[in-house]
Design a protein around this motif. Structure first.
Motif, PDB file in Angstrom:
ATOM      1  N   PRO A 178     -27.239 -29.939  -6.292  1.00 33.13           N
ATOM      2  CA  PRO A 178     -28.022 -28.794  -6.788  1.00 33.13           C
ATOM      3  C   PRO A 178     -29.172 -29.199  -7.698  1.00 33.13           C
ATOM      4  CG  PRO A 178     -25.676 -28.355  -6.988  1.00 33.13           C
ATOM      5  CD  PRO A 178     -25.815 -29.804  -6.568  1.00 33.13           C
ATOM      6  N   ASP A 179     -29.009 -30.301  -8.420  1.00 33.01           N
ATOM      7  CA  ASP A 179     -30.049 -30.756  -9.354  1.00 33.01           C
ATOM      8  C   ASP A 179     -30.819 -31.960  -8.814  1.00 33.01           C
ATOM      9  OD1 ASP A 179     -27.940 -32.521  -9.519  1.00 33.01           O
ATOM     10  OD2 ASP A 179     -27.966 -32.666 -11.708  1.00 33.01           O
ATOM     11  N   CYS A 180     -30.911 -32.066  -7.487  1.00 32.86           N
ATOM     12  CA  CYS A 180     -31.625 -33.188  -6.872  1.00 32.86           C
ATOM     13  C   CYS A 180     -33.096 -33.184  -7.278  1.00 32.86           C
ATOM     14  CB  CYS A 180     -31.492 -33.131  -5.348  1.00 32.86           C
ATOM     15  SG  CYS A 180     -32.234 -31.671  -4.598  1.00 32.86           S
ATOM     16  N   VAL A 181     -33.725 -34.350  -7.129  1.00 31.18           N
ATOM     17  CA  VAL A 181     -35.146 -34.508  -7.429  1.00 31.18           C
ATOM     18  C   VAL A 181     -35.800 -35.214  -6.246  1.00 31.18           C
ATOM     19  CG1 VAL A 181     -36.840 -35.597  -8.942  1.00 31.18           C
ATOM     20  CG2 VAL A 181     -34.740 -34.631  -9.918  1.00 31.18           C
ATOM     21  N   LEU A 182     -36.920 -34.649  -5.779  1.00 27.71           N
ATOM     22  CA  LEU A 182     -37.726 -35.280  -4.742  1.00 27.71           C
ATOM     23  C   LEU A 182     -39.033 -35.716  -5.374  1.00 27.71           C
ATOM     24  CD1 LEU A 182     -35.679 -33.487  -3.155  1.00 27.71           C
ATOM     25  CD2 LEU A 182     -37.450 -33.176  -1.449  1.00 27.71           C
ATOM     26  N   LEU A 183     -39.345 -37.000  -5.251  1.00 25.12           N
ATOM     27  CA  LEU A 183     -40.613 -37.536  -5.727  1.00 25.12           C
ATOM     28  C   LEU A 183     -41.439 -37.866  -4.494  1.00 25.12           C
ATOM     29  CD1 LEU A 183     -39.213 -39.954  -8.465  1.00 25.12           C
ATOM     30  CD2 LEU A 183     -40.050 -37.611  -8.754  1.00 25.12           C
ATOM     31  N   THR A 184     -42.631 -37.267  -4.417  1.00 21.87           N
ATOM     32  CA  THR A 184     -43.430 -37.385  -3.201  1.00 21.87           C
ATOM     33  C   THR A 184     -44.893 -37.636  -3.545  1.00 21.87           C
ATOM     34  OG1 THR A 184     -44.233 -35.118  -2.889  1.00 21.87           O
ATOM     35  CG2 THR A 184     -41.935 -35.528  -2.315  1.00 21.87           C
ATOM     36  N   ARG A 222     -43.650 -33.618  -7.599  1.00 22.18           N
ATOM     37  CA  ARG A 222     -42.211 -33.599  -7.827  1.00 22.18           C
ATOM     38  C   ARG A 222     -41.646 -32.237  -7.435  1.00 22.18           C
ATOM     39  NH1 ARG A 222     -39.154 -34.756 -13.578  1.00 22.18           N
ATOM     40  NH2 ARG A 222     -37.292 -33.557 -13.062  1.00 22.18           N
ATOM     41  N   PHE A 223     -40.498 -32.267  -6.766  1.00 18.42           N
ATOM     42  CA  PHE A 223     -39.807 -31.057  -6.351  1.00 18.42           C
ATOM     43  C   PHE A 223     -38.391 -31.131  -6.903  1.00 18.42           C
ATOM     44  CE2 PHE A 223     -43.118 -31.943  -3.313  1.00 18.42           C
ATOM     45  CZ  PHE A 223     -43.661 -30.706  -2.998  1.00 18.42           C
ATOM     46  N   ASP A 224     -37.946 -30.069  -7.584  1.00 19.62           N
ATOM     47  CA  ASP A 224     -36.646 -30.074  -8.255  1.00 19.62           C
ATOM     48  C   ASP A 224     -35.662 -29.108  -7.617  1.00 19.62           C
ATOM     49  OD1 ASP A 224     -37.274 -31.924 -10.412  1.00 19.62           O
ATOM     50  OD2 ASP A 224     -38.538 -30.333 -11.233  1.00 19.62           O
ATOM     51  N   GLY A 225     -34.418 -29.578  -7.454  1.00 19.89           N
ATOM     52  CA  GLY A 225     -33.327 -28.734  -7.014  1.00 19.89           C
ATOM     53  C   GLY A 225     -33.483 -28.228  -5.593  1.00 19.89           C
ATOM     54  N   HIS A 226     -32.584 -27.317  -5.235  1.00 19.45           N
ATOM     55  CA  HIS A 226     -32.599 -26.775  -3.875  1.00 19.45           C
ATOM     56  C   HIS A 226     -33.888 -26.018  -3.569  1.00 19.45           C
ATOM     57  CE1 HIS A 226     -27.966 -26.985  -3.088  1.00 19.45           C
ATOM     58  NE2 HIS A 226     -28.511 -28.168  -3.301  1.00 19.45           N
ATOM     59  N   ARG A 274     -23.611 -36.520  -2.111  1.00 16.32           N
ATOM     60  CA  ARG A 274     -24.832 -35.710  -2.121  1.00 16.32           C
ATOM     61  C   ARG A 274     -26.068 -36.598  -2.330  1.00 16.32           C
ATOM     62  NH1 ARG A 274     -21.683 -32.418  -0.762  1.00 16.32           N
ATOM     63  NH2 ARG A 274     -21.384 -30.299  -1.479  1.00 16.32           N
ATOM     64  N   ILE A 275     -27.182 -36.134  -1.794  1.00 16.92           N
ATOM     65  CA  ILE A 275     -28.474 -36.757  -2.069  1.00 16.92           C
ATOM     66  C   ILE A 275     -28.882 -36.295  -3.459  1.00 16.92           C
ATOM     67  CG2 ILE A 275     -30.911 -36.871  -1.414  1.00 16.92           C
ATOM     68  CD1 ILE A 275     -29.896 -36.194   1.510  1.00 16.92           C
ATOM     69  N   GLU A 276     -29.026 -37.249  -4.379  1.00 19.96           N
ATOM     70  CA  GLU A 276     -29.416 -36.918  -5.745  1.00 19.96           C
ATOM     71  C   GLU A 276     -30.910 -37.118  -5.971  1.00 19.96           C
ATOM     72  OE1 GLU A 276     -27.015 -38.898  -8.660  1.00 19.96           O
ATOM     73  OE2 GLU A 276     -25.185 -37.898  -7.989  1.00 19.96           O
ATOM     74  N   ILE A 277     -31.438 -38.197  -5.395  1.00 18.45           N
ATOM     75  CA  ILE A 277     -32.868 -38.495  -5.543  1.00 18.45           C
ATOM     76  C   ILE A 277     -33.403 -38.904  -4.178  1.00 18.45           C
ATOM     77  CG2 ILE A 277     -34.604 -39.991  -6.615  1.00 18.45           C
ATOM     78  CD1 ILE A 277     -32.626 -40.330  -8.963  1.00 18.45           C
ATOM     79  N   MET A 278     -34.603 -38.428  -3.881  1.00 20.63           N
ATOM     80  CA  MET A 278     -35.256 -38.764  -2.616  1.00 20.63           C
ATOM     81  C   MET A 278     -36.725 -39.024  -2.908  1.00 20.63           C
ATOM     82  SD  MET A 278     -35.204 -36.361   0.764  1.00 20.63           S
ATOM     83  CE  MET A 278     -36.112 -36.786   2.237  1.00 20.63           C
ATOM     84  N   THR A 279     -37.265 -40.087  -2.320  1.00 22.02           N
ATOM     85  CA  THR A 279     -38.710 -40.292  -2.365  1.00 22.02           C
ATOM     86  C   THR A 279     -39.239 -40.065  -0.948  1.00 22.02           C
ATOM     87  OG1 THR A 279     -38.687 -42.675  -1.892  1.00 22.02           O
ATOM     88  CG2 THR A 279     -38.495 -42.001  -4.213  1.00 22.02           C
TER      89      THR A 279
END
Length: 132
Positions: free
Chosen positions: A34-40, A44-48, A105-110
């Protein structure tokens, strides 16, 4: 199988299966913290909600995309993906994503990719409203 028993590869494969079907909601429920972070390259994109926003951005940039997964690699808690996409009027030739997968769960994704238009392969993609 108990959810906490899935390996990094199993979570990764399930994520890619959901992505192929364009089923963001099933992917969120099964694979993203639920608190995942996407760095792109778009911010930055946070959560679902951030995952939904990043998926919608890619869908706008490459409409009706067909994805091809070139290389999948996992090691411990880390996964890496090289991918391409071809859609109506645009394409991605250089997609590269990395994942930190913990506790099932996926916690961090780039995420990195460059969108090329059928009209002008050198046109950069539009910036998103994501926070930087």
């Amino acid at each position: 199988m108990d959810r906490m028993d899935r390996s990094t590869a199993e979570v990764f494969d399930d994520h890619l299966d959901c992505a192929t079907r364009n089923d963001v909601e099933a992917d969120l429920k099964a694979n993203f913290a639920p608190d995942c972070v996407l760095l792109t390259s778009f911010g930055r994109f946070d959560g679902h909600d951030g995952v939904r926003e990043a998926a919608a951005l890619l869908a706008r940039q490459v409409p009706e995309a067909e994805y091809r997964y070139i290389r999948r690699v996992t090691h411990g808690e880390i996964a890496f993906l090289e991918w391409t996409a071809t859609g109506r009027g645009s394409r991605v030739r250089d997609g590269a994503d990395s994942f930190l997968i913990r506790n099932d769960r996926i916690e961090i994704m780039t995420i990195h990719y460059t969108v090329e238009s059928d009209n002008d392969a050198d046109t950069p993609p539009a910036a998103s409203a994501a926070s930087v």
